[in-house]
Motif scaffolding. Structure first.
Motif, PDB file in Angstrom:
ATOM      1  N   GLY A  20       0.658  -1.306  -0.045  1.00  0.00           N
ATOM      2  CA  GLY A  20      -0.013  -0.167   0.014  1.00  0.00           C
ATOM      3  C   GLY A  20       0.622   1.311  -0.271  1.00  0.00           C
ATOM      4  O   GLY A  20       0.464   2.432   0.198  1.00  0.00           O
ATOM      5  N   ARG A  21       2.113   1.299  -0.111  1.00  0.00           N
ATOM      6  CA  ARG A  21       2.888   2.374  -0.100  1.00  0.00           C
ATOM      7  C   ARG A  21       3.425   2.641  -1.706  1.00  0.00           C
ATOM      8  O   ARG A  21       3.800   1.841  -2.088  1.00  0.00           O
ATOM      9  N   THR A  22       3.385   4.010  -1.791  1.00  0.00           N
ATOM     10  CA  THR A  22       4.042   4.502  -3.281  1.00  0.00           C
ATOM     11  C   THR A  22       5.676   4.723  -2.915  1.00  0.00           C
ATOM     12  O   THR A  22       6.110   4.801  -1.983  1.00  0.00           O
ATOM     13  N   HIS A  23       6.117   4.461  -4.174  1.00  0.00           N
ATOM     14  CA  HIS A  23       7.519   5.017  -4.117  1.00  0.00           C
ATOM     15  C   HIS A  23       8.429   3.931  -3.551  1.00  0.00           C
ATOM     16  O   HIS A  23       9.467   4.599  -2.891  1.00  0.00           O
ATOM     17  N   VAL A  24       7.931   2.590  -3.256  1.00  0.00           N
ATOM     18  CA  VAL A  24       8.933   1.794  -2.672  1.00  0.00           C
ATOM     19  C   VAL A  24       9.527   0.739  -3.709  1.00  0.00           C
ATOM     20  O   VAL A  24      10.664   0.439  -3.924  1.00  0.00           O
ATOM     21  N   VAL A  25       8.700   0.022  -4.785  1.00  0.00           N
ATOM     22  CA  VAL A  25       9.042  -0.903  -5.779  1.00  0.00           C
ATOM     23  C   VAL A  25       8.476  -0.371  -7.022  1.00  0.00           C
ATOM     24  O   VAL A  25       7.098  -0.182  -7.247  1.00  0.00           O
ATOM     25  N   ALA A  26       9.252  -0.047  -7.865  1.00  0.00           N
ATOM     26  CA  ALA A  26       8.988   0.272  -9.238  1.00  0.00           C
ATOM     27  C   ALA A  26       9.137  -0.993 -10.192  1.00  0.00           C
ATOM     28  O   ALA A  26       9.824  -1.785  -9.947  1.00  0.00           O
ATOM     29  N   SER A  27       8.075  -0.947 -11.327  1.00  0.00           N
ATOM     30  CA  SER A  27       8.419  -1.836 -12.411  1.00  0.00           C
ATOM     31  C   SER A  27       8.278  -1.046 -13.866  1.00  0.00           C
ATOM     32  O   SER A  27       7.920   0.037 -13.724  1.00  0.00           O
ATOM     33  N   TYR A  28       8.954  -1.473 -14.566  1.00  0.00           N
ATOM     34  CA  TYR A  28       9.040  -0.663 -15.979  1.00  0.00           C
ATOM     35  C   TYR A  28       8.621  -1.312 -16.811  1.00  0.00           C
ATOM     36  O   TYR A  28       8.867  -2.607 -17.151  1.00  0.00           O
ATOM     37  N   VAL A  29       7.884  -0.699 -17.859  1.00  0.00           N
ATOM     38  CA  VAL A  29       7.525  -1.359 -19.202  1.00  0.00           C
ATOM     39  C   VAL A  29       7.844  -0.503 -20.251  1.00  0.00           C
ATOM     40  O   VAL A  29       7.975   0.690 -20.458  1.00  0.00           O
ATOM     41  N   LEU A  30       8.265  -1.306 -21.272  1.00  0.00           N
ATOM     42  CA  LEU A  30       9.034  -0.767 -22.572  1.00  0.00           C
ATOM     43  C   LEU A  30       8.075  -1.099 -23.655  1.00  0.00           C
ATOM     44  O   LEU A  30       7.602  -2.359 -23.748  1.00  0.00           O
ATOM     45  N   LEU A  31       7.610  -0.130 -23.914  1.00  0.00           N
ATOM     46  CA  LEU A  31       6.589  -0.189 -24.910  1.00  0.00           C
ATOM     47  C   LEU A  31       7.205  -0.215 -26.300  1.00  0.00           C
ATOM     48  O   LEU A  31       8.327   0.120 -26.559  1.00  0.00           O
ATOM     49  N   GLY A  32       6.176  -0.760 -27.452  1.00  0.00           N
ATOM     50  CA  GLY A  32       6.815  -1.023 -28.821  1.00  0.00           C
ATOM     51  C   GLY A  32       6.343  -2.172 -29.532  1.00  0.00           C
ATOM     52  O   GLY A  32       5.342  -2.682 -28.949  1.00  0.00           O
ATOM     53  N   ASP A  33       6.811  -2.550 -30.506  1.00  0.00           N
ATOM     54  CA  ASP A  33       6.422  -3.824 -31.269  1.00  0.00           C
ATOM     55  C   ASP A  33       6.476  -5.040 -30.369  1.00  0.00           C
ATOM     56  O   ASP A  33       5.647  -6.047 -30.518  1.00  0.00           O
ATOM     57  N   GLU A  34       7.481  -5.183 -29.377  1.00  0.00           N
ATOM     58  CA  GLU A  34       7.654  -6.307 -28.564  1.00  0.00           C
ATOM     59  C   GLU A  34       7.597  -5.815 -27.133  1.00  0.00           C
ATOM     60  O   GLU A  34       8.662  -5.499 -26.655  1.00  0.00           O
ATOM     61  N   PRO A  35       6.329  -5.422 -26.564  1.00  0.00           N
ATOM     62  CA  PRO A  35       6.236  -5.050 -25.197  1.00  0.00           C
ATOM     63  C   PRO A  35       6.972  -5.820 -23.978  1.00  0.00           C
ATOM     64  O   PRO A  35       7.012  -7.152 -24.171  1.00  0.00           O
ATOM     65  N   ALA A  36       7.833  -5.028 -23.191  1.00  0.00           N
ATOM     66  CA  ALA A  36       8.345  -5.973 -22.232  1.00  0.00           C
ATOM     67  C   ALA A  36       8.479  -5.204 -20.989  1.00  0.00           C
ATOM     68  O   ALA A  36       7.944  -3.889 -20.768  1.00  0.00           O
ATOM     69  N   ILE A  37       8.420  -5.943 -19.659  1.00  0.00           N
ATOM     70  CA  ILE A  37       8.540  -5.550 -18.402  1.00  0.00           C
ATOM     71  C   ILE A  37       9.434  -5.800 -17.686  1.00  0.00           C
ATOM     72  O   ILE A  37      10.406  -6.859 -17.961  1.00  0.00           O
ATOM     73  N   VAL A  38      10.396  -4.739 -17.429  1.00  0.00           N
ATOM     74  CA  VAL A  38      11.521  -4.888 -16.557  1.00  0.00           C
ATOM     75  C   VAL A  38      11.272  -4.910 -15.071  1.00  0.00           C
ATOM     76  O   VAL A  38      10.655  -4.112 -14.730  1.00  0.00           O
ATOM     77  N   ASP A  39      11.582  -6.146 -14.527  1.00  0.00           N
ATOM     78  CA  ASP A  39      11.283  -6.474 -12.870  1.00  0.00           C
ATOM     79  C   ASP A  39       9.922  -6.132 -12.555  1.00  0.00           C
ATOM     80  O   ASP A  39       9.519  -5.017 -12.254  1.00  0.00           O
ATOM     81  N   PRO A  40       9.206  -7.304 -12.838  1.00  0.00           N
ATOM     82  CA  PRO A  40       7.474  -7.010 -12.653  1.00  0.00           C
ATOM     83  C   PRO A  40       7.460  -7.060 -11.172  1.00  0.00           C
ATOM     84  O   PRO A  40       5.925  -6.403 -10.800  1.00  0.00           O
ATOM     85  N   GLY A  41       8.389  -7.109 -10.336  1.00  0.00           N
ATOM     86  CA  GLY A  41       7.746  -6.888  -9.115  1.00  0.00           C
ATOM     87  C   GLY A  41       7.748  -8.103  -8.150  1.00  0.00           C
ATOM     88  O   GLY A  41       7.495  -9.371  -8.705  1.00  0.00           O
ATOM     89  N   PRO A  42       7.066  -8.088  -7.075  1.00  0.00           N
ATOM     90  CA  PRO A  42       6.782  -9.320  -5.886  1.00  0.00           C
ATOM     91  C   PRO A  42       5.420  -9.769  -6.525  1.00  0.00           C
ATOM     92  O   PRO A  42       4.658  -9.033  -7.311  1.00  0.00           O
ATOM     93  N   ALA A  43       5.272 -11.196  -6.025  1.00  0.00           N
ATOM     94  CA  ALA A  43       4.013 -11.998  -6.769  1.00  0.00           C
ATOM     95  C   ALA A  43       2.800 -11.149  -6.113  1.00  0.00           C
ATOM     96  O   ALA A  43       1.597 -11.005  -6.616  1.00  0.00           O
TER      97      ALA A  43
END
Ligand SMILES: [Zn+2]
Length: 308
Positions: A20-43
């Motif tokens: 429930g806390r903001t600014h603790v764990v980030a995840s990044y998404v790379l948009l484009g022809d082949e979308p990717a997620i960098v470090d999707p975070g905890p389950a």
């Protein structure tokens, strides 16, 4: 579908709202022809990721790649669950971490030692990743995601299975935990040195590598994007060395474990002195426990002391 041109360089920062806390764990998404997620975070925070993707008209099924900086549960824990929903995703991970994705039992057990009965609440259900979904790397590789090209760099220090990913399109370096913890709007870095495989010598070389790479942006998992790269890395290096030295001195001056931990804690608190009260409270709430960092550094020094 959200397109790359709608967003600078097609890089999205998602906040997992961990516990429930903001600014603790980030995840990044790379948009484009082949979308990717960098470090999707905890389950435990995957529903939040799905909700954030939905705001960009995306679903987990649209992802083509999961790109991992390292396999710690706060970075990679959701990977198995993503595969359950989207079996075609390719997972890119350091060769030294791959086995723990296929069989997460050791990772989960060692996390259980640290977190006890809070494990499930904190990190959720970490499920195995099918071997066939995994591509292993050791650094030096290039990865083409349609028009976007990433480069992988071996980056031990925080963990031996750590990679840094550099995006040639945005000039962003996804550095995971190798340059510590920092919060938006603060010019302040803090080490995160959990057990078991902190390696200071390797870490210093990794910091040199990051500076030589000269990325436009450092993308931290904890938390966000920073473009004062030289300042950040230099400040972090100094703090890491100070913390490590303090822990080593504690080990040799005969004080109790509790006193040693308290000394690092006092130092970490003193480092916050220049911040105002709200900022201090935020840092204390958002960054990992100093005790965990103390244990990781103790383990490093004990390994150093043992004859090879
Ligand atoms: Zn980590």
């Amino acid at each position: 579908m959200y397109t790359s041109s709608d967003y600078p360089y097609g890089v999205l920062t998602l906040d997992t709202h961990h516990m429930g806390r903001t600014h603790v764990v980030a995840s990044y998404v790379l948009l484009g022809d082949e979308p990717a997620i960098v470090d999707p975070g905890p389950a435990s925070t995957l529903p939040r990721i799905e909700a954030a993707l939905a705001q960009h008209d995306m679903r987990l099924a649209d992802l083509k790649h999961v790109i991992l900086t390292h396999i710690h549960l706060d970075h990679a824990g959701a990977t198995g669950l993503i595969l359950e929903q989207n079996p075609t995703v390719q997972v890119h991970v350091h060769a030294k971490g791959a086995a723990h994705l296929v069989d997460p039992s050791r990772l989960v057990n060692s996390a259980a030692q640290l977190w006890g009965d809070q494990l499930e609440i904190l990190w959720g259900r970490t499920v195995p990743v099918p071997q066939k979904a995994i591509t292993t790397l050791t650094g030096g590789e290039r990865l083409n995601l349609g028009k976007r090209r990433l480069r992988a760099y071996d980056a031990p220090g925080h963990a031996k299975h750590h990679l840094v990913w550099y995006d040639e399109v945005s000039g962003a370096a996804f550095v995971g935990d190798n340059v510590g913890v920092r919060l938006p709007l603060l010019r302040f870095t803090r080490p995160a040195t959990p057990p078991p495989d902190v390696d200071l010598e390797a870490w210093m070389s990794t910091l040199d590598m990051i500076l030589a790479l000269a990325p436009r942006w450092l993308m931290l998992t904890h938390f966000g994007a920073y473009n004062d790269v030289q300042y950040h890395v230099t400040d972090f290096r100094e703090r890491l060395q100070r913390w490590a030295t303090l822990v080593r001195e504690g080990l040799t001056n005969g004080r109790s474990e509790e006193a040693q931990r308290d000394a690092l804690d006092a130092h970490a608190t003193a480092e916050l002195a220049h911040l105002d009260e709200d900022e201090r409270a935020t840092v204390l709430q958002q960054s990992g426990a100093v005790e965990l960092s103390w244990r990781g550094l103790v383990r490093y020094w004990q390994k150093q002391a043992k004859p090879a």
